[in-house]
Design a protein around this motif. Structure first.
Motif, short mmCIF file in Angstrom:
data_model
loop_
_atom_site.label_atom_id
_atom_site.label_comp_id
_atom_site.label_asym_id
_atom_site.label_seq_id
_atom_site.Cartn_x
_atom_site.Cartn_y
_atom_site.Cartn_z
N ARG A 187 11.21 23.56 0.92
CA ARG A 187 12.46 24.33 0.88
C ARG A 187 13.46 23.71 -0.09
NH1 ARG A 187 13.98 27.29 5.46
NH2 ARG A 187 15.82 27.89 4.21
N LEU A 188 13.57 22.40 -0.09
CA LEU A 188 14.48 21.72 -0.99
C LEU A 188 14.09 21.91 -2.45
CD1 LEU A 188 14.86 18.38 1.02
CD2 LEU A 188 16.62 20.14 0.74
N ILE A 189 12.79 21.84 -2.73
CA ILE A 189 12.30 22.03 -4.09
C ILE A 189 12.50 23.47 -4.54
CG2 ILE A 189 10.26 21.97 -5.58
CD1 ILE A 189 11.37 19.20 -4.84
N GLU A 190 12.13 24.41 -3.69
CA GLU A 190 12.26 25.83 -4.03
C GLU A 190 13.71 26.22 -4.31
OE1 GLU A 190 10.57 27.85 -0.72
OE2 GLU A 190 8.49 27.42 -1.29
N ALA A 191 14.64 25.60 -3.60
CA ALA A 191 16.06 25.90 -3.78
C ALA A 191 16.67 25.18 -4.98
CB ALA A 191 16.83 25.54 -2.51
N GLY A 192 15.88 24.29 -5.62
CA GLY A 192 16.37 23.57 -6.79
C GLY A 192 17.44 22.55 -6.48
N MET A 193 17.38 21.95 -5.29
CA MET A 193 18.38 20.96 -4.91
C MET A 193 18.22 19.69 -5.75
SD MET A 193 20.35 22.29 -2.72
CE MET A 193 20.36 23.79 -1.73
N THR A 194 19.33 19.20 -6.27
CA THR A 194 19.30 18.05 -7.18
C THR A 194 19.74 16.78 -6.45
OG1 THR A 194 21.57 18.53 -7.89
CG2 THR A 194 19.76 19.51 -9.17
N GLY A 195 19.36 15.64 -7.03
CA GLY A 195 19.76 14.35 -6.51
C GLY A 195 18.75 13.68 -5.61
N PHE A 196 17.60 14.30 -5.41
CA PHE A 196 16.55 13.75 -4.54
C PHE A 196 15.44 13.11 -5.36
CE2 PHE A 196 18.32 17.04 -1.73
CZ PHE A 196 18.39 16.36 -0.52
N ARG A 197 14.94 11.99 -4.86
CA ARG A 197 13.67 11.42 -5.34
C ARG A 197 12.76 11.33 -4.12
NH1 ARG A 197 15.26 6.72 -7.61
NH2 ARG A 197 15.29 7.58 -9.72
N PHE A 198 11.59 11.96 -4.20
CA PHE A 198 10.69 12.06 -3.05
C PHE A 198 9.47 11.16 -3.21
CE2 PHE A 198 12.85 16.20 -3.01
CZ PHE A 198 13.27 16.25 -1.69
N TYR A 199 8.97 10.68 -2.07
CA TYR A 199 7.76 9.85 -2.04
C TYR A 199 6.86 10.37 -0.93
CZ TYR A 199 11.20 6.75 -4.25
OH TYR A 199 12.20 6.24 -5.06
N HIS A 200 5.62 10.65 -1.28
CA HIS A 200 4.68 11.19 -0.30
C HIS A 200 4.21 10.10 0.66
CE1 HIS A 200 0.38 12.09 0.85
NE2 HIS A 200 1.06 13.04 1.44
N LYS A 201 4.12 10.44 1.94
CA LYS A 201 3.65 9.50 2.96
C LYS A 201 2.47 10.12 3.72
CE LYS A 201 6.98 6.60 2.19
NZ LYS A 201 6.75 5.22 1.64
N LYS A 202 1.60 9.26 4.20
CA LYS A 202 0.41 9.73 4.93
C LYS A 202 0.80 10.17 6.34
CE LYS A 202 -2.73 6.78 2.31
NZ LYS A 202 -3.70 5.67 2.35
N GLN A 203 0.04 11.13 6.85
CA GLN A 203 0.31 11.70 8.17
C GLN A 203 -1.00 12.07 8.85
OE1 GLN A 203 2.85 15.12 7.93
NE2 GLN A 203 2.80 15.56 10.12
N VAL A 204 -1.08 11.83 10.15
CA VAL A 204 -2.28 12.20 10.92
C VAL A 204 -1.84 13.00 12.14
CG1 VAL A 204 -3.67 10.25 10.17
CG2 VAL A 204 -2.23 10.02 12.20
#
Length: 204
Positions: A187-204
């Motif tokens: 949702r954040l990416i689709e809305a073009g929100m600026t100022g974020f740096r994202f890091y993928h984390k593992k999930q089970v």
């Protein structure tokens, strides 16, 4: 998937800014009751609990020519009107917002923004899958007793059941990270929100 996020300035360096009205580095929790986790005395920004409104800075002087992003995560976390609206749409009535004004070097008004305190505090890490240790039963930390090549290191692994319906949260055993769900990240990416740096984390 889980994502952690931090502040990514809209320029080549972190902008200069100063709190000029209201408390400086003095956020206080409404409820500091211990629960076996961290962030209830120091690192209050990452506690996942509401803060006393009177301890929130009210005016920040932006001393940079950089554009102000939707998310600014330095000093205190602040968000634009449109990001606040999106957060409320994603997870209504959960998080704390307090008004903050940004002013220019000359004192002129730049933008009305919102202090943002994430108010989900959960124990979200899967104990069996992570290769980190819960230091003193309180804080997640790499296991320095087991030397592994970088390619074999796993890091924190998050637990889907423990996360439940949370969209934004802080882990009670992690003192300096923001987390969001995969759908929230989208949702954040689709809305073009600026100022974020994202890091993928593992999930089970």
């Amino acid at each position: 998937m889980v994502w952690s996020f931090s502040y990514d300035p809209l320029g080549s360096s972190y902008p200069l800014a100063e709190i000029v009205e209201g408390p400086v580095d003095a956020l206080e929790l409404v409820d500091p009751t211990p629960d076996g986790g961290v962030g209830l005395r120091g690192s209050v920004m990452f506690s996942g609990r509401p803060v006393k409104p009177e301890t929130v800075p009210r005016v920040i002087q932006w001393k940079s020519r950089q554009k102000i992003g939707d998310y600014v995560g330095a000093w205190v976390a602040t968000v634009s009107d449109r990001l606040r609206a999106l957060i409320e749409d994603i997870e209504p009535g959960v998080h704390q917002f307090e008004p903050v004004e940004f002013i220019a070097k000359d004192g002129s008004h730049l933008e009305d923004r919102w202090f943002w305190q994430i108010c989900n505090r959960i124990d979200s890490v899967n104990r069996e899958e992570t290769d980190w240790i819960l230091f003193r039963g309180v804080l997640w930390a790499p296991d320095r007793t087991k030397l592994k090549p970088a390619a074999e290191k796993i890091g924190l692994v998050f637990d889907t059941k423990a996360i439940g319906a949370a969209c934004f949260w802080h882990d009670k055993h992690d003192s300096n990270s923001n987390y969001c769900s995969d759908s929230t990240h989208e949702r954040l990416i689709e809305a073009g929100m600026t100022g974020f740096r994202f890091y993928h984390k593992k999930q089970v």
